[in-house]
Design a protein around this motif. Structure first.
Motif, PDB file in Angstrom:
ATOM      1  N   LEU A  38       0.869  -1.193   0.223  1.00  0.00           N
ATOM      2  CA  LEU A  38      -0.162   0.274   0.414  1.00  0.00           C
ATOM      3  C   LEU A  38       1.077   1.256   0.027  1.00  0.00           C
ATOM      4  O   LEU A  38      -0.071   2.205  -0.444  1.00  0.00           O
ATOM      5  N   ILE A  39       2.325   1.333   0.451  1.00  0.00           N
ATOM      6  CA  ILE A  39       2.865   2.421   1.062  1.00  0.00           C
ATOM      7  C   ILE A  39       3.394   2.150  -0.748  1.00  0.00           C
ATOM      8  O   ILE A  39       3.688   3.257  -1.062  1.00  0.00           O
ATOM      9  N   GLY A  40       3.567   1.945  -0.783  1.00  0.00           N
ATOM     10  CA  GLY A  40       4.370   2.014  -2.440  1.00  0.00           C
ATOM     11  C   GLY A  40       3.231   2.102  -3.820  1.00  0.00           C
ATOM     12  O   GLY A  40       3.664   3.046  -4.815  1.00  0.00           O
ATOM     13  N   PHE A  41       2.027   2.102  -3.625  1.00  0.00           N
ATOM     14  CA  PHE A  41       0.650   2.389  -4.558  1.00  0.00           C
ATOM     15  C   PHE A  41       1.097   4.034  -4.156  1.00  0.00           C
ATOM     16  O   PHE A  41       1.444   4.781  -5.457  1.00  0.00           O
ATOM     17  N   VAL A  42       0.883   4.999  -2.929  1.00  0.00           N
ATOM     18  CA  VAL A  42       0.888   6.064  -3.235  1.00  0.00           C
ATOM     19  C   VAL A  42       1.728   6.553  -2.827  1.00  0.00           C
ATOM     20  O   VAL A  42       2.200   7.753  -3.736  1.00  0.00           O
ATOM     21  N   GLU A  43       3.235   6.098  -2.614  1.00  0.00           N
ATOM     22  CA  GLU A  43       4.725   6.764  -2.816  1.00  0.00           C
ATOM     23  C   GLU A  43       4.727   6.548  -4.708  1.00  0.00           C
ATOM     24  O   GLU A  43       4.879   8.191  -4.870  1.00  0.00           O
ATOM     25  N   THR A  44       4.277   6.292  -5.780  1.00  0.00           N
ATOM     26  CA  THR A  44       3.473   5.664  -7.012  1.00  0.00           C
ATOM     27  C   THR A  44       3.187   6.827  -7.472  1.00  0.00           C
ATOM     28  O   THR A  44       3.452   7.802  -8.080  1.00  0.00           O
ATOM     29  N   VAL A  45       2.126   6.924  -6.878  1.00  0.00           N
ATOM     30  CA  VAL A  45       0.550   8.295  -7.523  1.00  0.00           C
ATOM     31  C   VAL A  45       1.688   9.684  -6.896  1.00  0.00           C
ATOM     32  O   VAL A  45       1.835  10.119  -8.113  1.00  0.00           O
ATOM     33  N   GLN A  46       2.254   9.646  -5.814  1.00  0.00           N
ATOM     34  CA  GLN A  46       3.596  10.554  -4.957  1.00  0.00           C
ATOM     35  C   GLN A  46       3.931  11.662  -6.322  1.00  0.00           C
ATOM     36  O   GLN A  46       4.817  12.841  -6.299  1.00  0.00           O
ATOM     37  N   VAL A  47       5.152  10.621  -6.174  1.00  0.00           N
ATOM     38  CA  VAL A  47       6.172  10.698  -7.021  1.00  0.00           C
ATOM     39  C   VAL A  47       5.595  11.142  -8.675  1.00  0.00           C
ATOM     40  O   VAL A  47       5.842  11.989  -9.329  1.00  0.00           O
TER      41      VAL A  47
END
Ligand SMILES: Nc1ncnc2c1ncn2[C@@H]1O[C@H](COP(=O)(O)OP(=O)(O)OP(=O)(O)O)[C@@H](O)[C@H]1O
Ligand SMILES: [Mg+2]
Length: 264
Positions: free
Chosen positions: A75-84
């Motif tokens: 999940l944290i990877g998912f939101v990090e992808t959105v963020q970058v």
């Protein structure tokens, strides 16, 4: 309203795909200037889509976002992808705006739901209304919620083909870091790109095409060619050209000849 042009600026252009988080700001600035010039000289309404390059792809790859939800730690990877991707899109939108282009960022993950890695619904009326206003909608490859897989990757290339079905553009332009479509990956030694291809010819090449020079969770050139086949089957002409070379974006937006032309 005049038929729009959809311009995809590859992640291979706006970033260095061999180095994580390396935006090519000088190139983004130059392309912004070319877009501004094209608009001033009366080119049709424009939609811009950009790719993930060395921002989106490596993070998505690390957390397996393209494979869908498997465990909570993703999940944290998912939101990090959105963020970058928001960070990369800020660089591009701000550069366009600094050149006087009224670029309106529309975060794809906020207006799209996927099903099995393909767009199920996209609130694209924002794109249409923005165009009517004379704004330039900017969208990008993103990590999005998926009713089947939990989440998945929506490639910029897929956004282009989805919007093509909706907006029936006069022309679709893909800017990448190579001179067009080659018989096989030019980074492995192929000499000359095609000047012109029919859809039938492209279907043959797609089968033997390589993926990408860098990390690409959406199938690189092969994924792109599959979307181009879909776009040309809607009766829309597609250009694939090198956006690293000065003047090419302006030329493609002004109806000039550059790169490979795929005829419907
Ligand atoms: N037949 C082919 N013709 C042209 N390029 C090819 C071919 N096969 C593989 N490639 C590779 O595809 C790359 C472009 O695809 P890639 O997905 O890496 O870029 P992009 O779509 O611009 O980036 P992003 O997905 O981040 O937007 C080129 O750099 C080239 O090396
Ligand atoms: Mg790609």
């Amino acid at each position: 309203m005049l038929k729009p042009i959809i311009l995809k600026i590859g992640g291979s252009v706006v970033t260095d795909k061999s180095k994580p988080f390396s935006a090519r700001k000088r190139i983004v600035k130059r392309i912004s200037g070319e877009v501004a010039t094209a608009i001033r000289s009366g080119c049709p309404p424009l939609v811009i889509v950009h790719g993930g390059g060395s921002f989106g792809h490596p993070i998505a790859q690390k957390h397996g976002i393209h494979k869908g939800f498997r465990e909570k730690t993703q999940l944290i990877g998912f939101v990090e992808t959105v963020q970058v991707m928001r960070r990369l899109s800020d660089i591009i939108a701000e550069s366009l705006q600094a050149s006087g282009v009224p670029a309106l960022p529309l975060q794809p993950s906020a207006i799209t739901l996927q099903k099995g890695g393909r767009i199920a619904t996209m609130f694209s009326r924002s794109v249409e209304e923005a165009l009517k206003m004379g704004l330039i909608p900017v969208l990008w490859g993103d990590a999005v919620l998926d009713e089947e897989k939990g989440f998945s990757i929506l490639s910029g290339d897929q956004i282009v083909s989805h919007l093509s079905a909706l907006l029936s553009p006069s022309r679709v332009v893909f800017g990448t870091d190579v001179d067009g479509i080659y018989p096989s990956d030019p980074k492995k030694g192929e000499a000359k790109p095609f000047r012109e291809l029919t859809r039938a010819e492209l279907e043959k090449i797609t089968i033997q095409s390589g993926e990408s020079g860098g990390i690409d969770v959406t199938g690189g050139m092969k994924g792109k060619l599959q979307e181009i086949i879909a776009i040309t089957s809607m009766g829309v002409e597609v250009i694939v050209m090198n956006a690293m070379k000065a003047g090419n974006v302006l030329r493609a937006l002004s109806g000039g000849k550059v790169g490979t032309l795929v005829k419907p």
